[in-house]
Design an enzyme around this catalytic site. Structure first.
Site, PDB file in Angstrom:
ATOM      1  N   ARG A 102      11.434  -1.549  11.025  1.00  0.00           N
ATOM      2  CA  ARG A 102      10.102  -1.244  12.011  1.00  0.00           C
ATOM      3  C   ARG A 102       9.938  -2.477  13.112  1.00  0.00           C
ATOM      4  O   ARG A 102      10.210  -3.739  12.808  1.00  0.00           O
ATOM      5  CB  ARG A 102       8.870  -1.287  11.078  1.00  0.00           C
ATOM      6  CG  ARG A 102       8.523  -0.088  10.601  1.00  0.00           C
ATOM      7  CD  ARG A 102       7.709   0.082   9.599  1.00  0.00           C
ATOM      8  NE  ARG A 102       6.175  -0.523  10.055  1.00  0.00           N
ATOM      9  CZ  ARG A 102       5.135  -0.498   9.384  1.00  0.00           C
ATOM     10  NH1 ARG A 102       5.293   0.035   8.379  1.00  0.00           N
ATOM     11  NH2 ARG A 102       4.174  -0.997   9.743  1.00  0.00           N
TER      12      ARG A 102
ATOM     13  N   ARG B 159      -9.389   0.584   9.050  1.00  0.00           N
ATOM     14  CA  ARG B 159      -9.273  -0.825   9.145  1.00  0.00           C
ATOM     15  C   ARG B 159     -10.302  -1.438  10.014  1.00  0.00           C
ATOM     16  O   ARG B 159      -9.595  -2.706  10.455  1.00  0.00           O
ATOM     17  CB  ARG B 159      -7.793  -1.003   9.441  1.00  0.00           C
ATOM     18  CG  ARG B 159      -7.063  -0.320  10.153  1.00  0.00           C
ATOM     19  CD  ARG B 159      -5.589  -0.227  10.453  1.00  0.00           C
ATOM     20  NE  ARG B 159      -4.484  -1.111  10.260  1.00  0.00           N
ATOM     21  CZ  ARG B 159      -3.489  -1.057   9.518  1.00  0.00           C
ATOM     22  NH1 ARG B 159      -3.334   0.272   8.949  1.00  0.00           N
ATOM     23  NH2 ARG B 159      -2.489  -1.633   9.645  1.00  0.00           N
TER      24      ARG B 159
ATOM     25  N   LYS C  49       0.992  -1.129  -0.014  1.00  0.00           N
ATOM     26  CA  LYS C  49       0.038  -0.095  -0.123  1.00  0.00           C
ATOM     27  C   LYS C  49       0.745   1.386   0.046  1.00  0.00           C
ATOM     28  O   LYS C  49       0.703   2.085  -0.818  1.00  0.00           O
ATOM     29  CB  LYS C  49      -0.693   0.095   1.206  1.00  0.00           C
ATOM     30  CG  LYS C  49      -1.830  -1.229   1.487  1.00  0.00           C
ATOM     31  CD  LYS C  49      -2.685  -1.213   2.737  1.00  0.00           C
ATOM     32  CE  LYS C  49      -2.095  -0.908   3.650  1.00  0.00           C
ATOM     33  NZ  LYS C  49      -1.212  -2.324   4.018  1.00  0.00           N
TER      34      LYS C  49
ATOM     35  N   ARG D 167      12.088  -5.904   4.751  1.00  0.00           N
ATOM     36  CA  ARG D 167      11.929  -4.563   4.495  1.00  0.00           C
ATOM     37  C   ARG D 167      12.503  -3.832   5.385  1.00  0.00           C
ATOM     38  O   ARG D 167      12.894  -3.856   6.548  1.00  0.00           O
ATOM     39  CB  ARG D 167      10.235  -4.229   4.982  1.00  0.00           C
ATOM     40  CG  ARG D 167      10.005  -2.814   5.109  1.00  0.00           C
ATOM     41  CD  ARG D 167       8.449  -2.396   4.881  1.00  0.00           C
ATOM     42  NE  ARG D 167       8.021  -2.757   6.228  1.00  0.00           N
ATOM     43  CZ  ARG D 167       6.562  -2.641   6.222  1.00  0.00           C
ATOM     44  NH1 ARG D 167       5.654  -1.982   5.556  1.00  0.00           N
ATOM     45  NH2 ARG D 167       6.023  -3.124   7.565  1.00  0.00           N
TER      46      ARG D 167
ATOM     47  N   ARG E 203      -0.261  -9.035  13.374  1.00  0.00           N
ATOM     48  CA  ARG E 203      -0.736  -8.134  12.514  1.00  0.00           C
ATOM     49  C   ARG E 203      -1.457  -9.041  11.386  1.00  0.00           C
ATOM     50  O   ARG E 203      -2.490  -8.554  11.173  1.00  0.00           O
ATOM     51  CB  ARG E 203       0.332  -7.559  11.724  1.00  0.00           C
ATOM     52  CG  ARG E 203       1.059  -6.403  12.870  1.00  0.00           C
ATOM     53  CD  ARG E 203       2.292  -5.997  12.045  1.00  0.00           C
ATOM     54  NE  ARG E 203       2.300  -5.243  11.047  1.00  0.00           N
ATOM     55  CZ  ARG E 203       3.349  -4.881  10.184  1.00  0.00           C
ATOM     56  NH1 ARG E 203       4.507  -5.493  10.611  1.00  0.00           N
ATOM     57  NH2 ARG E 203       3.030  -4.264   9.153  1.00  0.00           N
TER      58      ARG E 203
HETATM   59  P1  AP5 Z   1       4.905  -1.606   1.733  1.00  0.00           P
HETATM   60  O1  AP5 Z   1       4.599  -0.937   0.695  1.00  0.00           O
HETATM   61  O2  AP5 Z   1       5.797  -1.007   2.933  1.00  0.00           O
HETATM   62  O3  AP5 Z   1       3.615  -2.367   2.455  1.00  0.00           O
HETATM   63  P2  AP5 Z   1       2.293  -1.845   3.225  1.00  0.00           P
HETATM   64  O4  AP5 Z   1       1.082  -2.434   2.554  1.00  0.00           O
HETATM   65  O5  AP5 Z   1       2.332  -0.351   3.180  1.00  0.00           O
HETATM   66  O6  AP5 Z   1       2.359  -2.545   4.537  1.00  0.00           O
HETATM   67  P3  AP5 Z   1       2.432  -2.103   6.035  1.00  0.00           P
HETATM   68  O7  AP5 Z   1       3.261  -2.861   6.799  1.00  0.00           O
HETATM   69  O8  AP5 Z   1       2.936  -0.457   6.097  1.00  0.00           O
HETATM   70  O9  AP5 Z   1       0.919  -2.022   6.278  1.00  0.00           O
HETATM   71  P4  AP5 Z   1       0.400  -2.073   7.757  1.00  0.00           P
HETATM   72  O10 AP5 Z   1      -1.193  -1.868   7.287  1.00  0.00           O
HETATM   73  O11 AP5 Z   1       0.779  -3.168   8.643  1.00  0.00           O
HETATM   74  O12 AP5 Z   1       1.193  -0.740   8.539  1.00  0.00           O
HETATM   75  P5  AP5 Z   1       0.756   0.597   8.964  1.00  0.00           P
HETATM   76  O13 AP5 Z   1       2.104   1.393   9.048  1.00  0.00           O
HETATM   77  O14 AP5 Z   1      -0.254   1.072   7.949  1.00  0.00           O
HETATM   78  O15 AP5 Z   1       5.602  -2.939   1.187  1.00  0.00           O
HETATM   79  C1  AP5 Z   1       6.203  -3.825   2.211  1.00  0.00           C
HETATM   80  C2  AP5 Z   1       7.622  -4.335   1.708  1.00  0.00           C
HETATM   81  O16 AP5 Z   1       7.149  -5.212   0.384  1.00  0.00           O
HETATM   82  C3  AP5 Z   1       8.379  -3.457   1.434  1.00  0.00           C
HETATM   83  O17 AP5 Z   1       9.672  -3.916   1.921  1.00  0.00           O
HETATM   84  C4  AP5 Z   1       8.300  -3.153  -0.091  1.00  0.00           C
HETATM   85  O18 AP5 Z   1       9.804  -2.566  -0.597  1.00  0.00           O
HETATM   86  C5  AP5 Z   1       8.075  -4.582  -0.800  1.00  0.00           C
HETATM   87  N1  AP5 Z   1       7.032  -4.501  -1.881  1.00  0.00           N
HETATM   88  C6  AP5 Z   1       6.155  -3.542  -1.916  1.00  0.00           C
HETATM   89  N2  AP5 Z   1       5.422  -3.958  -3.267  1.00  0.00           N
HETATM   90  C7  AP5 Z   1       6.146  -5.136  -3.796  1.00  0.00           C
HETATM   91  C8  AP5 Z   1       6.033  -5.853  -4.595  1.00  0.00           C
HETATM   92  N3  AP5 Z   1       4.868  -5.649  -5.938  1.00  0.00           N
HETATM   93  N4  AP5 Z   1       6.819  -6.676  -4.965  1.00  0.00           N
HETATM   94  C9  AP5 Z   1       7.870  -7.019  -4.153  1.00  0.00           C
HETATM   95  N5  AP5 Z   1       8.215  -6.437  -3.007  1.00  0.00           N
HETATM   96  C10 AP5 Z   1       7.176  -5.281  -2.823  1.00  0.00           C
HETATM   97  O19 AP5 Z   1       0.197   0.288  10.583  1.00  0.00           O
HETATM   98  C11 AP5 Z   1       1.185   0.136  11.365  1.00  0.00           C
HETATM   99  C12 AP5 Z   1       0.489   0.155  12.796  1.00  0.00           C
HETATM  100  O20 AP5 Z   1      -0.116   1.243  13.085  1.00  0.00           O
HETATM  101  C13 AP5 Z   1      -0.553  -1.008  12.607  1.00  0.00           C
HETATM  102  O21 AP5 Z   1      -0.279  -2.219  12.922  1.00  0.00           O
HETATM  103  C14 AP5 Z   1      -1.529  -0.427  13.879  1.00  0.00           C
HETATM  104  O22 AP5 Z   1      -0.999  -0.806  15.215  1.00  0.00           O
HETATM  105  C15 AP5 Z   1      -1.410   1.033  13.780  1.00  0.00           C
HETATM  106  N6  AP5 Z   1      -2.417   1.874  12.916  1.00  0.00           N
HETATM  107  C16 AP5 Z   1      -2.433   2.380  11.659  1.00  0.00           C
HETATM  108  N7  AP5 Z   1      -3.355   2.768  11.092  1.00  0.00           N
HETATM  109  C17 AP5 Z   1      -4.460   2.142  11.990  1.00  0.00           C
HETATM  110  C18 AP5 Z   1      -5.738   2.342  11.955  1.00  0.00           C
HETATM  111  N8  AP5 Z   1      -6.469   2.792  10.763  1.00  0.00           N
HETATM  112  N9  AP5 Z   1      -6.459   1.689  12.986  1.00  0.00           N
HETATM  113  C19 AP5 Z   1      -5.825   1.159  14.013  1.00  0.00           C
HETATM  114  N10 AP5 Z   1      -4.656   1.149  14.196  1.00  0.00           N
HETATM  115  C20 AP5 Z   1      -3.801   1.623  13.027  1.00  0.00           C
HETATM  116 MG    MG Z   2       2.591   0.955   4.924  1.00  0.00          MG
END
Ligand code: AP5
Ligand code: MG
Length: 212
Positions: free
Chosen positions: A159, A87, A13, A126, A170
């Site tokens: 991270r 989410r 994402k 990552r 997660r």
């Molecule tokens: P990346 O683009 O970083 O993936 P992502 O989908 O953004 O994954 P996240 O881990 O950021 O999602 P998340 O939803 O768990 O975390 P968030 O920060 O939102 O890509 C991942 C890896 O793959 C990278 O190494 C990249 O280079 C590689 N890659 C990408 N595309 C690729 C491809 N096509 N092919 C190969 N490799 C590829 O949330 C973190 C925490 O915050 C949550 O756990 C929660 O505690 C809190 N939080 C955030 N939002 C909320 C909410 N709305 N409600 C409650 N808690 C929340």
């Molecule tokens: Mg992300």
């Protein structure tokens, strides 16, 4: 334009959001990035959120809804790209209510479908820029200079929630609390599915077609 990105942790994402937001002049609102900035600043909100995040649990709905509400108004851009919100179904409902009070609604919700094995591979390799939050991967998407962000030259970090135990939690939390959000948008006729398992470039071109 209001676009929502949905998909499991590691689905890509954030990677795709950065490119699409730049191309379409959208404000990229990533709740994970906003929370990590609060943690880094040592704010009260950041301190309260950190324990949830490190374990891989969701931060409570009222905190997240409050965080996003004020940011929906008058973006200095052509629209908003929400990455990581909503989410839970309660967050999706609160978003609908806030938008409908402003006479608008979500245009499209994009679901990045990726298998669990691939998600684990992606999160295990990552590294992330602590400044701009750009994500890299040791094998699939390495930086030009080892361990430095291509954009800001900052040293890359791992991270806390990419450790195996937090990743397992997660994925479980995603399955139980976030997959019902897919139905919320599917039932509204707004869900578009993209094969997120392809290369970054292939996903990008499918995404461009899906957003229009
Ligand atoms: P990346 O683009 O970083 O993936 P992502 O989908 O953004 O994954 P996240 O881990 O950021 O999602 P998340 O939803 O768990 O975390 P968030 O920060 O939102 O890509 C991942 C890896 O793959 C990278 O190494 C990249 O280079 C590689 N890659 C990408 N595309 C690729 C491809 N096509 N092919 C190969 N490799 C590829 O949330 C973190 C925490 O915050 C949550 O756990 C929660 O505690 C809190 N939080 C955030 N939002 C909320 C909410 N709305 N409600 C409650 N808690 C929340
Ligand atoms: Mg992300």
């Amino acid at each position: 334009m209001l676009i929502v990105f949905l998909g499991a942790p590691g689905a890509g994402k954030g990677t795709q959001a950065k490119t699409l937001a730049a191309e379409k002049n959208l404000t990229h609102l990533a709740t994970g990035d906003l929370l990590r900035a609060e943690v880094a600043a040592g704010s009260e909100l950041g301190l309260a959120a950190k324990a949830f995040m490190d374990r891989g649990d969701l931060v409570p709905d009222d905190v997240m809804i409050g965080m996003i509400q004020g940011r929906l108004e008058s973006p200095r851009s052509d629209g908003i790209l929400l990455d990581g919100f909503p989410r839970t179904v309660a967050q999706a409902q609160a978003l609908d209510d806030a938008l409908s009070a402003a006479d608008t609604s979500v245009d499209r919700s994009i679901y990045f479908e990726v298998s669990e094995d691939e998600l684990v591979r992606r999160l295990a390799g990552r590294s992330t820029c602590p400044d701009c939050q750009r994500a890299y991967h040791d094998t699939f998407n390495p930086p030009q200079n080892a361990d430095k962000c291509d954009d800001c030259d900052e040293g890359l970090i791992r991270r806390e929630d990419d450790k195996p135990e937090a990743v397992r939690n997660r994925l479980k939390v995603y399955e139980t609390q976030t997959t019902p959000v897919l139905d919320h948008y599917r039932n509204a006729g707004k869900l578009v599915q993209v094969d997120g398992e392809q290369s970054i470039d292939a996903v990008q071109s499918d995404l461009a077609a899906a957003v229009g």
